[in-house]
Design an enzyme around this catalytic site. Structure first.
Site, PDB file in Angstrom:
ATOM      1  N   ASP A  22       0.859  -1.171   0.000  1.00 61.70           N
ATOM      2  CA  ASP A  22       0.000   0.000   0.000  1.00 61.70           C
ATOM      3  C   ASP A  22       0.901   1.228   0.000  1.00 61.70           C
ATOM      4  O   ASP A  22       1.668   1.437   0.935  1.00 61.70           O
ATOM      5  CB  ASP A  22      -0.853  -0.038   1.282  1.00 61.70           C
ATOM      6  CG  ASP A  22      -2.020   0.913   1.202  1.00 61.70           C
ATOM      7  OD1 ASP A  22      -1.986   1.805   0.344  1.00 61.70           O
ATOM      8  OD2 ASP A  22      -2.950   0.757   2.008  1.00 61.70           O
ATOM      9  N   ASP A  78      -2.751   2.522  -6.097  1.00 61.37           N
ATOM     10  CA  ASP A  78      -1.728   2.577  -5.055  1.00 61.37           C
ATOM     11  C   ASP A  78      -1.659   1.302  -4.205  1.00 61.37           C
ATOM     12  O   ASP A  78      -1.105   1.323  -3.120  1.00 61.37           O
ATOM     13  CB  ASP A  78      -1.946   3.798  -4.156  1.00 61.37           C
ATOM     14  CG  ASP A  78      -3.308   3.784  -3.502  1.00 61.37           C
ATOM     15  OD1 ASP A  78      -4.146   2.961  -3.899  1.00 61.37           O
ATOM     16  OD2 ASP A  78      -3.532   4.590  -2.598  1.00 61.37           O
ATOM     17  N   GLU A  79      -2.238   0.228  -4.721  1.00 63.30           N
ATOM     18  CA  GLU A  79      -2.242  -1.022  -3.962  1.00 63.30           C
ATOM     19  C   GLU A  79      -1.950  -2.210  -4.865  1.00 63.30           C
ATOM     20  O   GLU A  79      -2.420  -2.256  -5.994  1.00 63.30           O
ATOM     21  CB  GLU A  79      -3.642  -1.275  -3.383  1.00 63.30           C
ATOM     22  CG  GLU A  79      -3.893  -0.691  -2.028  1.00 63.30           C
ATOM     23  CD  GLU A  79      -5.308  -1.016  -1.591  1.00 63.30           C
ATOM     24  OE1 GLU A  79      -5.554  -2.177  -1.222  1.00 63.30           O
ATOM     25  OE2 GLU A  79      -6.171  -0.120  -1.669  1.00 63.30           O
TER      26      GLU A  79
END
Length: 378
Positions: free
Chosen positions: A113, A174-175
């Site tokens: 993350d 973003d993961e």
DNA sequence: ATACATACC
DNA sequence: AACTGGTATGTAT
């Protein structure tokens, strides 16, 4: 799920004298980075400034809807007879046993993350922002999606992830999820060591900071699961606060939710999550949408629709796709989302065809004050 | 069964 | 909130 485990936020039964505490959406103190801030003061200020706006009114409408759902659930719960409860309790127990039998502890998953991703990427390209409070946004609202950021940041960390899992899953911008089972076995290293190594490589190669969690499946690697609305319902209607509660009250869940929803809750309670790498599926639809300041100007709205139709057509043809049902999406000035669809006798992909049918759909909804138009082909 | 609308993630 | 795309669910026909 992390929220449920921590069980710190009090989402229900807030005294009316402090209305800003019930307003969860704009400002939630659940996020990290709030240390040393007078939370209640900030929450009150945001409330005072948002009160009365169109967006705020829509949030209140959604909160009312959520309360209605909760009340409805409570009512149905109260109508269950002793016999019903015993019946569904049996079903839940059986289902829990079946689900438990599917548990697979042979894989090692890692969840990455990126921390404050958009702001971090922006700071990379504009280092003067370093250390300053900032938000990414525009049009008088805070948003995030930024194509520059996308191109810049996504590419940045991807090569690192690929070294550990060629088939890593991008959950969002973003993961990501990585199956590091083989890396751990072949190099005889522990998963937490791999996690540290990845964090260091990402920082060295991109300047971005990320956190990484490890577990035998994706649910546990992320410690995720249940969203805000569902959490509220589970807490207030069922008094379910923990994973243990999910299992113990599984009978009520089986009685009141669809089988697939009940399965989902029980799986979360058991800590079961995906362990396989699903093969990339074929795209089933393509869509685009744009937000603008709300207007009733029909010429403007038709112009937007023409632009969207053209872009959608280009995108479809880029992938050699066509669609047989065309969906028009609208968001009114009061933030209500509507969709209108038409299914055609033949597949289309030309911008003329798309616009022709999209126009008809839009025409039927006018006059209206709109802040978003979208088009989708399936 | 199919089409359409909405909610949620 | 922005934008994308998928799934689940409910309703009407």
């Amino acid at each position: 799920m992390s929220k449920m485990v921590k069980s710190e936020s009090s989402s229900s039964d807030v005294p009316l004298s402090k209305p800003w505490q019930s307003y969860q959406t704009v400002y939630t103190n659940a996020k990290a980075g709030m240390d040393g801030v007078e939370k209640e003061k900030v929450q009150r200020i945001v409330y005072e400034m948002s009160k009365g706006s169109k967006y705020f009114e829509n949030e209140e409408r959604k909160e009312a809807l959520m309360r209605q759902r909760t009340d409805n659930m409570r009512e149905r719960l109260g109508k269950l007879s002793i016999t019903d409860i015993a019946h569904y309790q049996k079903i839940a127990e059986r289902r829990i046993t079946e689900l438990e039998a599917t548990r697979d502890l042979s894989r090692i998953w890692l969840h990455v993350d990126m921390d404050a991703f958009y702001a971090a990427v922006e700071t990379l390209s504009n280092p003067s922002l370093k250390g300053k409070p900032m938000a990414v946004g525009g049009m008088s609202m805070i948003s995030t999606a930024n194509y520059e950021a996308r191109r810049y940041g996504v590419r940045a960390a991807m090569p690192v992830f690929q070294r550990y899992d060629l088939n890593f899953i991008s959950a969002s911008l973003d993961e990501a999820y990585l199956d590091i089972t083989e890396v751990c076995r072949e190099r005889d290293v522990r998963s937490d060591e791999v996690a540290e190594e990845i964090r260091r490589s990402v920082f060295e190669e991109t300047g971005l900071i990320c956190s990484a969690g490890v577990g035998p499946n994706r649910l546990l690697a992320k410690i995720g699961g249940i969203g805000k609305v569902t959490e509220h319902i589970l807490r207030t209607a069922f008094e379910i606060d923990t994973c243990k509660d999910l299992l113990e009250k599984g009978g009520f869940l089986c009685a009141l939710f669809s089988p697939s929803s009940a399965d989902f809750f029980l799986s979360v309670g058991l800590g079961l999550g995906g362990t396989d790498t699903p093969q990339a599926r074929l795209r089933k639809s393509m869509s685009n949408e744009r937000t603008f300041s709300a207007t009733e100007d029909e010429a403007f709205l038709y112009q937007k629709l023409a632009e969207l139709s053209h872009i959608l057509s280009t995108d479809l043809q880029k992938e050699g796709l066509r669609g047989r049902t065309l969906t028009l999406k609208l968001k009114t000035a009061s933030f209500e989302v509507q969709t209108r669809a038409v299914t055609l006798p033949k597949c289309i992909c030309s911008s003329e065809d798309i616009l022709l049918h999209a126009k008809k759909l839009l025409k039927a909804e006018l006059p209206a004050s709109l802040r978003l138009i979208g088009s989708k082909a399936v």
